[in-house]
Design an enzyme around this catalytic site. Structure first.
Site, PDB file in Angstrom:
ATOM      1  CB  SER A 687      -0.947   0.012   1.206  1.00 26.27           C
ATOM      2  OG  SER A 687      -0.223   0.018   2.416  1.00 26.27           O
ATOM      3  CE  LYS A 730      -3.006   1.227   4.896  1.00 26.09           C
ATOM      4  NZ  LYS A 730      -2.937   0.730   3.511  1.00 26.09           N
TER       5      LYS A 730
END
Length: 804
Positions: A687, A730
């Protein structure tokens, strides 16, 4: 005692070992050393008189004067018998003597001795002592003291003089050589009586204790023999009458039968219990297996086969309990209320329906309330709560129990927890499911498959019980920090509910409504009504903690309360309201600074977002260029997947050189170094692909990256930005760090509306992209490059440090 002038007498000296000869006593002595044999033979042929002295050290083979005790006994040899190499003599002690001198050593010892006169024993005090000693000696004989019958009869009669009595009794005492020698060297008659009586009294006490033990042992043995005989007669009579009930008492059998009848066991379990009870009834009481069967029957009758907590719970009441105890956690609360609604509808239908097992798994970082909400769920459902920690368990038997063939066998933790709860439908929490180990003793996670499988746990089989137990009504709640370490088959059986980290506003509300009142109560400050400002809580959250949960926040609030409590106890003035200015005074200098707000826009440095077992974190990606041959160096403990993402980003940059305004051969003259700080922490995952590409393009083009922009997304060689996971964690980490814009894949837009709190969505601008060029347009200060760059600008590291 006054001694008269010594009269010396010359006699053969015989040394003995391990014994002491007393005057007025007959003793059988054996001699084997040549000098001793020569001395005895010579004395027996003359006047039969010898002087007997005890050696100080039994190991001395040829003793001299210094090896013998000074005091001995002059004795007469009454009988003698020779055998091969030895002489056996019956000697009678006459009087105490002192060894004055050795006048000859060969062929045997000859010495001068002085006889020690005895005190007058014809005095009332000595006679009284003699009478008392005779009575004590008689008592010792009655208690079992070993002595010749003739000696006993002579000593307990009144014909023996006191001086003879005390010496003869001393010779019969069971004491060591040193103690005997001390008695021999005691000239004072009264003291000698006292010492002998003291030693004899000790013997009498020991004999008395031995007699008591022997009597008790004998009685117990006779009682067992009598019971065994009566039991055998009873068995014979019952066999004749056809009424045999085995070995157990009717009362114990009846008690077990009553417990089995009241336990509400299923038919199969009831038959097993009756079979084991029949075995026990036919077993001898002395058979050790009887204890194992009793323990097994106790477990069977104590299990809650038919006991269950009532299900008449108000959904509104349960919702209020969950809301009062825990802030946020909307998904978990909704799932519990859904479970209660289904339970209530099924109960209203009043039909025998199948139970649908509820197996929830709470996954999230430490300190977000996974374990504590389990207790609240049990309270909301009005059920018993059982918690078992699985962290570090490596033995399968901990889950399924040990077989009864093993000594000390017990059921597994699941059955133990059900028994302790006392109902068959408790809320059962299996804590730290992700930390189960595996070794040669088995795999506990595999043993959990049956317990957590809705199709199998209606008949959960424990190795100890050996009968099925219905776990379908148990509400299982599992907790863990990460899913990766939970085996896939086990994960497939659970309904997973994520517990992401708290936002700043959620922490503020939790601290105000729960933590601060709790700490004031725990530290005795509840009556003081001390308040804490919201700005103070925010300062603690941002400057003294860096966590997804609230444990460190609670510890800081506790530290605050302790310092105020001390001020109160010492009678000092304390603040009634704590403001942000007071925090540094109580907690010291700040431990953390803002990770973004104080940074400048940098060339070759981007901000990525990641997920860890403790919640979301931000990552700084640094890229440095240097003269070289096109090599790519990766540091910062990057995993294989993350290294591949960096290589893919470099390849994309090289293949799209024209879009970046670079020459086709720009990579041939440089080396690229990609570093992710906090090198001690392993990092992996795809990611960070767009963050790696952004930092790389920034370094190659010399365009700074906007400091308040964070990004996450996997990239392909063609520059596509693909969907990633952990959006909420996140985003919360980026919001906590002060990011104003977050770039993420367009496919993750659905997760934003579903998971991210509304307050965070308002504070942060979200940009959804499909291609890396869109990321560069948002992240870089200027895009596209205005002119063609002939070659990338190499900035020396010291200049970078100065700019920073």
């Amino acid at each position: 005692m006054k001694q008269q002038a010594k009269v010396l007498r010359k006699v053969p000296i015989v040394a003995i070992r391990g014994s002491v000869l007393f005057p007025h006593s007959d003793t059988l002595l054996s001699f084997g050393r040549p000098k001793s044999i020569f001395a005895v033979n010579s004395a027996f042929q003359e006047d039969r008189v010898i002087a007997v002295f005890t050696q100080k050290d039994p190991k001395t083979s040829d003793p001299g004067k210094e090896d013998l005790f000074k005091v001995g006994t002059i004795a007469t040899i009454t009988q003698m018998m020779s055998t091969e190499g030895e002489i056996h003599s019956m000697v009678r002690g006459q009087a105490r003597i002192e060894l004055e001198n050795i006048i000859s050593n060969e062929p045997y010892l000859v010495g001068e001795v002085a006889e020690i006169a005895e005190e007058n024993d014809n005095v009332p005090e000595v006679k009284a002592l003699a009478k008392k000693l005779a009575e004590l000696f008689k008592r010792s004989v009655n208690l079992g003291k070993q002595a010749e019958i003739t000696a006993v009869m002579r000593l307990i009669s009144d014909t023996v003089a006191p001086v003879e009595l005390v010496d003869q009794v001393a010779g019969l005492l069971e004491v060591d050589v040193d103690e005997r020698q001390k008695l021999l060297e005691t000239y004072d008659l009264k003291k000698r009586f006292e010492k002998v009586m003291e030693l004899l009294a000790n013997e009498v006490n020991v004999l008395d204790i031995e007699r008591t033990i022997n009597v008790k042992t004998q009685r117990r043995f006779e009682d067992q023999m009598r019971k065994a005989m009566l039991r055998e007669r009873k068995r014979t009579i019952e066999e004749e009458l056809g009424e045999g009930e085995g070995e157990l008492s009717g009362e114990e059998i009846g008690d077990y039968k009553r417990k089995i009848r009241l336990a509400g066991m299923p038919k199969e379990v009831h038959e097993k219990a009756q079979k084991e009870l029949k075995r026990l009834a036919q077993m001898s009481p002395n058979n050790p297996e009887g204890g194992y069967i009793r323990n097994y029957l106790d477990w069977l009758v104590d299990m809650p086969w038919s006991k269950a907590s009532p299900n008449n719970v108000s959904i509104q009441k349960a919702a209020k309990i969950l809301e009062d105890r825990h802030y946020g956690m909307k998904k978990a609360k909704d799932r519990i209320l859904e479970f209660m609604a289904v339970m209530k509808l099924k109960e209203k239908s009043k039909k025998a329906q199948e139970n649908q097992p509820t197996i929830l798994c709470f996954i999230g970082p430490p300190g977000v309330g996974k374990t504590s909400i389990g207790r609240s769920i049990a309270e909301a459902l009005s059920r018993k709560f059982v918690r078992v920690s699985l962290g570090g368990i490596r033995d399968e038997a901990e889950i399924r129990g040990h077989r009864r063939t093993y000594v000390g066998a017990l059921p597994g933790r699941i059955i133990q927890g059900i028994k302790n709860a006392g109902t068959k439908n408790p809320v059962f929490m299996l804590d730290e499911i992700d930390k189960i180990g595996i070794d040669f003793r088995g795999d506990p996670s595999s043993a959990l498959l049956e317990a957590l499988d809705p199709e199998q746990n209606k008949e959960f089989s424990d190795h100890y019980l050996e009968v099925p137990f219905d776990l379908s009504q148990v509400m299982f709640i599992l907790t863990g920090n990460m899913l990766d370490t939970i085996p896939a088959p086990l994960r497939d059986r659970m309904e997973i509910i994520g517990f992401p980290g708290y936002t700043e506003d959620e922490k503020l509300n939790i601290a105000k409504e729960f933590l601060w009142p709790k700490q004031r109560r725990l530290h005795g400050l509840e009556a003081r009504k001390i308040k804490i400002a919201e700005a103070a809580i925010k300062k603690i959250t941002n400057r003294y903690t860096r966590e997804a949960g609230v444990r460190e926040l609670e510890r800081n609030l506790a530290s605050l309360c302790r310092k105020i409590a001390r001020m109160v106890a010492e009678g000092k003035k304390y603040p009634k309201s704590i403001t942000a200015k007071d925090i540094e005074k109580f907690l010291g200098p700040r431990r953390f600074s803002s990770m973004i707000a104080e940074k400048q826009d940098e060339v070759g440095m981007s901000t990525g977002l990641s997920v860890t077992p403790t919640g979301g974190e931000i990552l700084f990606i640094e890229v440095a260029l240097m003269p070289g041959k096109g090599r790519l160096t990766l540091t910062g403990q990057l995993g294989e997947v993350m290294q591949e993402s960096a290589k893919a980003a470099f390849t994309w940059a090289k293949s799209h050189y024209s879009l970046l305004g670079l020459k086709p051969d720009f990579a041939s003259g440089i080396d690229v170094h990609v570093h992710v700080p906090e090198g001690a922490v392993p990092k992996d995952g795809p990611s960070a692909g767009d963050a790696l590409a952004t930092a790389l393009v920034s370094a190659l083009t010399g365009i700074p990256v906007k400091r308040e922009v964070g990004m996450t997304g996997e990239i392909t060689l063609r520059g596509r930005v693909m969907e990633i996971g952990g959006v909420k964690e996140k985003v919360i980490a980026g919001h906590r760090a002060g990011l104003k814009t977050i770039v993420m894949p367009k496919d993750n837009k659905k997760d934003l509306l579903e998971d991210v709190p509304e307050k965070v969505r308002k504070d942060v601008k979200f940009v959804f992209v499909n291609d890396i060029l869109e990321v560069l347009e948002v992240a870089l200060k200027t895009w596209p490059p205005k002119t063609v760059i002939k070659s990338p600008k190499i900035t020396p590291l010291p200049t970078l440090l100065a700019a920073n």
